[in-house]
Design an enzyme around this catalytic site. Structure first.
Site, PDB file in Angstrom:
ATOM      1  CB  CYS A 174      -2.173  -1.101 -17.413  1.00 19.91           C
ATOM      2  SG  CYS A 174      -2.217  -2.723 -17.256  1.00 19.91           S
ATOM      3  CG  HIS A 184      -2.001  -0.528   1.143  1.00 23.10           C
ATOM      4  ND1 HIS A 184      -2.806  -0.414   0.222  1.00 23.10           N
ATOM      5  CD2 HIS A 184      -2.499  -1.371   1.479  1.00 23.10           C
ATOM      6  CE1 HIS A 184      -3.891  -1.236   1.074  1.00 23.10           C
ATOM      7  NE2 HIS A 184      -3.971  -1.485   1.529  1.00 23.10           N
TER       8      HIS A 184
END
Ligand code: PEP
Ligand code: MG
Length: 557
Positions: free
Chosen positions: A482, A185
């Site tokens: 991506c 994260h």
């Protein structure tokens, strides 16, 4: 003599400033002690966990965007019923409230650590809850980011989402953590905030409060007591970055060849900010964020509203929306993932439709409804497609619902090797280099000890990208990238040279990539791609491309 520490660079750019260390966690509450009022003690433990959950939610609400979702998910961990039962049992067994909370959360963390992958990375969230609750119960100082009176470099063992989410980029110049992997994260939020960051740097434990450092998030280096020339280079890089001239308009090489520049979007709430960054649209809308921390899938209507909000934010542009990518590093408890010995090799991504076909059917229905009549050009793609047959089945299902442009993510080597056959069955391919590297090198993407194998400059990974681009050329279909690789300006040139037609990245990475393309011709990009593939290893590939790059680009890296 200055010292250079090495870690994993996860958010590019370089900054210089004084070190501020995160307030340390409180000492472990002692074992033993007499508990005279077990009922009152249990209530105190409950209240501390509830206060921590409320604190996390308030921080999330103040930060907004992806941070709110991340902190809500962490708050739910503090409210977990099993955790509360475990803590109550420990108090009943004679522990003080602080000791019961401490032991209860350690036990919970042990379970997650044993599960590995993405869940093991959530252990930092539990440690954060434990420190906060124990501090509340023992009258200690709440750990976490202190109030900063000058711009500083934040150094910590690990940063919990609660800390990273509320960092103010004006005051926090960059950060360094001892732990953490390239897909934590912390890494993803750092990129979103545009703060240079280095994680997985054990030697950061020795950085003292107030020490002057340079953090280079591109190279993954921290220079302690930097000499004048290093500081001058950082200042020059910052000035060059700020003055990047070509920071709007479509992606083009110096001789005008188009390479579309797109942004990655996670939480729906981030779409507005992402839409404000000049880009040609969204190359990866990760829909799983909408499913996080829930007891059941969002209803079709709820999904329609969420997707519509993103499509509206990008009206007039393209939005590539990815169907649910659950499993392995992104487990969703409500899905009821079966016990798997190797979750990364298990029923994840598109494969989940074998077990829960209704999830994909509902999601495609919602995407089709949201796309109908909206102003964006909506493309849909599936994660973890492995065979041409899977691509065909997905394309048929999506097209039957009225979705016109359907693609496959290439994240599995088998799909890369058969890219042309895949592309004959759908309209486009998008390469997920994070997973493609994991599967090509048999190296868990969340394992910082294997970061060298997961280096996106690995020539073997570039060979696989070349195979997909070649499939695109043969079939006349677009092939994008991506994964995180697309946001590295030097590597973006290599990808363009290999024939990739679009690059999608965190919004903060886009100006430097646009500048990189604008300062090199297609032939130069092809020369770089050749040099990178001819290199023996990732470091040599990077170095040979650096040598070919224009000094105007090297200035801003
Ligand atoms: C990838 O694997 O490169 C990718 C873009 O998907 P995610 O990181 O969400 O798995
Ligand atoms: Mg992936």
């Amino acid at each position: 003599m200055h010292e250079v520490l090495r870690g994993i660079g996860v958010s590019p750019g370089a900054v210089a400033g004084p070190v501020v260390r995160l307030a340390p966690p409180p000492p472990d509450p002692p074992e033993g002690g007499v508990v005279e009022d077990p009922g009152g003690e249990a209530a105190r433990a409950e209240a501390a966990l509830a206060d921590v959950a409320a604190f996390l939610r308030a921080r999330g609400a103040a930060a907004g965007g992806a941070a709110a979702d991340v902190l809500d998910a962490q708050a739910m961990m503090a409210e977990d019923i099993e955790l509360h039962e475990r803590v109550a049992a420990l108090v009943a067994g004679g522990r003080t409230a602080a000791r019961a909370v401490h032991e209860g959360l350690l036990g919970y963390a042990e379970v997650l650590r044993g599960l590995g992958g993405y869940l093991a990375e959530r252990v930092a969230d539990l440690d954060d809850i434990r420190s906060r609750a124990v501090a509340l119960l023992t009258g200690g100082r709440m750990p976490g980011v202190p109030v900063l009176d000058q711009p500083s470099v934040l150094v910590a063992r690990d940063l919990a989402p609660a800390d990273t989410a509320t960092l103010c980029p004006d005051r926090v110049l960059g950060f360094v953590t001892e732990l953490g992997g390239p897909t934590s994260h912390t890494a993803i939020l750092a990129k979103q905030l545009g703060i240079p960051a280095v994680v997985g740097c054990p030697a950061a434990a020795g950085l003292r409060e107030g020490a002057h450092v340079v953090v280079d998030g591109t190279a993954g280096e921290i220079t302690v007591d930097p000499p004048r020339d290093v500081l001058d280079r950082v200042a020059a890089r910052s000035a060059s970055r700020a003055a990047v001239p070509d920071s709007t308009g479509p992606g083009r090489t110096a001789d005008g060849a188009p390479v579309a520049l797109l942004v990655n979007v996670g939480a729906v709430a981030d779409a507005q900010a992402a839409a404000a960054v000049p880009s040609e649209g969204v190359g990866l809308f990760r829909t799983e964020v909408l499913y996080l921390g829930r007891g059941s899938a969002p209803s079709v209507q709820e999904q329609v509203e969420a997707y519509r909000a993103v499509f509206d934010a990008f009206a007039g542009r393209k939005v590539v929306i990815r169907t649910l990518d659950a499993g392995a590093d992104k487990p969703l408890p409500f899905v009821g993932h079966a016990e798997e010995a190797n979750p990364a090799l298990g029923v994840r991504g598109l494969r989940l439709a074998r077990r829960r076909p209704e999830l994909l059917a509902d999601q495609l229905t919602a995407i089709a409804q949201a796309a109908s009549g909206c102003g964006a050009d909506v493309w849909v793609m599936a994660p973890m497609v492995s065979t041409p047959a899977e691509a065909e089945q997905f394309a048929d299902q999506a097209r039957s619902l009225g979705l016109a442009t359907v693609g496959a993510m290439v994240e599995v080597p088998a799909a890369a090797m058969r890219a042309a056959q895949l592309l004959e069955r759908c309209d486009f391919a998008s390469i997920g280099t994070n997973d493609l590297a994991q599967y090509a090198f048999a190296a868990d993407r969340t394992e910082s000890a294997l970061a060298d194998l997961l280096d996106v400059w690995q020539p073997a990974l570039l060979d696989l990208v070349a195979a997909v681009a070649d499939g695109g050329r043969r079939t006349g279909r677009p092939v994008g990238v991506c994964g995180e690789a697309a946001g590295d300006p030097l590597l973006a040139l290599v990808l363009a040279g290999l024939g990739v037609t679009s690059l999608s990245m965190a919004p903060a990475c886009l100006p430097a990539v646009r500048h990189a393309l604008a300062t090199h011709t297609v032939d130069e990009c092809r020369g770089m791609a050749k040099a990178a593939r001819e290199a023996d290893d990732a470091a040599a590939a990077r170095e040979s491309v650096r040598r070919l790059a224009s000094p105007r680009l090297l200035d801003v890296l």
